[in-house]
Design a protein around this motif. Structure first.
Motif, short mmCIF file in Angstrom:
data_model
loop_
_atom_site.label_atom_id
_atom_site.label_comp_id
_atom_site.label_asym_id
_atom_site.label_seq_id
_atom_site.Cartn_x
_atom_site.Cartn_y
_atom_site.Cartn_z
N LEU A 1 -0.73 -69.19 58.73
CA LEU A 1 -1.26 -67.54 58.89
C LEU A 1 -1.74 -67.48 60.34
CD1 LEU A 1 -3.59 -67.54 55.76
CD2 LEU A 1 -1.52 -66.31 56.12
N GLY A 2 -1.36 -66.36 60.81
CA GLY A 2 -2.00 -65.95 62.27
C GLY A 2 -3.34 -64.94 62.13
N ARG A 3 -3.39 -64.83 63.25
CA ARG A 3 -4.55 -63.77 63.65
C ARG A 3 -4.52 -62.61 63.02
NH1 ARG A 3 -5.56 -65.30 69.78
NH2 ARG A 3 -6.48 -67.47 69.47
N GLN A 4 -3.25 -61.95 63.03
CA GLN A 4 -2.77 -60.70 62.69
C GLN A 4 -2.06 -60.66 61.30
OE1 GLN A 4 -0.51 -58.94 65.58
NE2 GLN A 4 -1.92 -58.89 66.96
N CYS A 5 -1.86 -61.98 60.81
CA CYS A 5 -1.15 -61.92 59.48
C CYS A 5 -1.97 -62.62 58.59
CB CYS A 5 0.26 -62.74 59.79
SG CYS A 5 1.22 -63.27 58.19
N ARG A 6 -2.39 -61.93 57.38
CA ARG A 6 -3.29 -62.65 56.44
C ARG A 6 -2.68 -62.91 55.46
NH1 ARG A 6 -7.56 -57.96 55.75
NH2 ARG A 6 -8.06 -59.51 54.06
N VAL A 7 -1.15 -62.65 55.17
CA VAL A 7 -0.64 -63.39 53.99
C VAL A 7 0.81 -63.78 54.53
CG1 VAL A 7 -1.40 -61.65 52.30
CG2 VAL A 7 0.50 -61.08 53.43
N ILE A 8 1.26 -64.49 53.89
CA ILE A 8 2.74 -65.23 54.16
C ILE A 8 3.74 -64.74 52.89
CG2 ILE A 8 4.20 -67.15 54.36
CD1 ILE A 8 1.70 -68.60 55.54
N TYR A 9 4.73 -64.03 53.24
CA TYR A 9 5.83 -63.47 52.32
C TYR A 9 6.87 -64.64 52.26
CZ TYR A 9 3.28 -58.88 52.73
OH TYR A 9 2.40 -58.21 52.82
N PHE A 10 7.40 -64.64 50.89
CA PHE A 10 8.32 -65.54 50.63
C PHE A 10 8.95 -65.23 49.30
CE2 PHE A 10 4.65 -67.99 49.03
CZ PHE A 10 4.97 -68.34 48.11
N MET A 11 10.04 -65.67 49.11
CA MET A 11 10.81 -65.40 47.86
C MET A 11 11.86 -66.67 47.42
SD MET A 11 13.53 -62.46 48.89
CE MET A 11 14.71 -62.85 50.04
N PRO A 12 11.90 -66.51 46.21
CA PRO A 12 13.18 -67.66 45.53
C PRO A 12 14.31 -67.69 46.53
CG PRO A 12 12.03 -66.56 43.82
CD PRO A 12 11.56 -65.80 45.16
N LEU A 13 14.96 -68.64 46.65
CA LEU A 13 16.30 -68.74 47.25
C LEU A 13 17.50 -68.54 46.22
CD1 LEU A 13 17.71 -69.32 49.97
CD2 LEU A 13 17.80 -71.73 49.31
N VAL A 14 18.17 -67.29 46.42
CA VAL A 14 18.83 -66.99 45.44
C VAL A 14 20.31 -66.90 45.96
CG1 VAL A 14 17.23 -65.73 44.03
CG2 VAL A 14 18.33 -64.16 45.96
N ALA A 15 21.31 -67.09 45.32
CA ALA A 15 22.58 -67.10 45.33
C ALA A 15 23.10 -65.47 45.99
CB ALA A 15 23.72 -67.48 44.36
N GLY A 16 22.56 -64.36 45.50
CA GLY A 16 23.05 -63.10 46.09
C GLY A 16 22.00 -62.82 47.38
N HIS A 17 22.53 -62.09 48.31
CA HIS A 17 21.74 -61.96 49.62
C HIS A 17 21.22 -60.44 49.76
CE1 HIS A 17 22.89 -65.68 51.21
NE2 HIS A 17 24.35 -65.55 50.76
N TYR A 18 21.23 -59.80 48.70
CA TYR A 18 20.77 -58.31 48.54
C TYR A 18 19.41 -58.38 49.05
CZ TYR A 18 19.43 -53.60 47.48
OH TYR A 18 19.01 -52.30 47.53
#
Length: 73
Positions: free
Chosen positions: A26-43
């Motif tokens: 987390l940074g000073r301006q970033c209060r959350v970290i976004y991530f998602m499951p690694l999936v085969a489709g790249h959409y």
């Protein structure tokens, strides 16, 4: 051992060296970290990259990482 969920965090290229050195933090301006499951489709990844581009990020980096399945996030 516990199974590990494979995840991806997409960020600007300018963050790549700091992430390689210290991990995703987390940074000073970033209060959350976004991530998602690694999936085969790249959409979904492309949608995320499009949002970063709208915010002025020109070059993108995909950070792949794993978390134990029993870890609450």
């Amino acid at each position: 051992g516990a199974a590990m969920a494979r995840l991806v965090h997409i960020t600007g290229e300018s963050s790549a060296k700091a992430i390689a050195r210290s991990g995703i933090r987390l940074g000073r301006q970033c209060r959350v970290i976004y991530f998602m499951p690694l999936v085969a489709g790249h959409y979904l990844s492309h949608q995320w990259a499009r949002e970063l581009t709208r915010q002025g990020v020109r070059n993108h980096v995909a950070v792949h990482f794993q978390l134990p399945d029993d870890l609450s996030v």
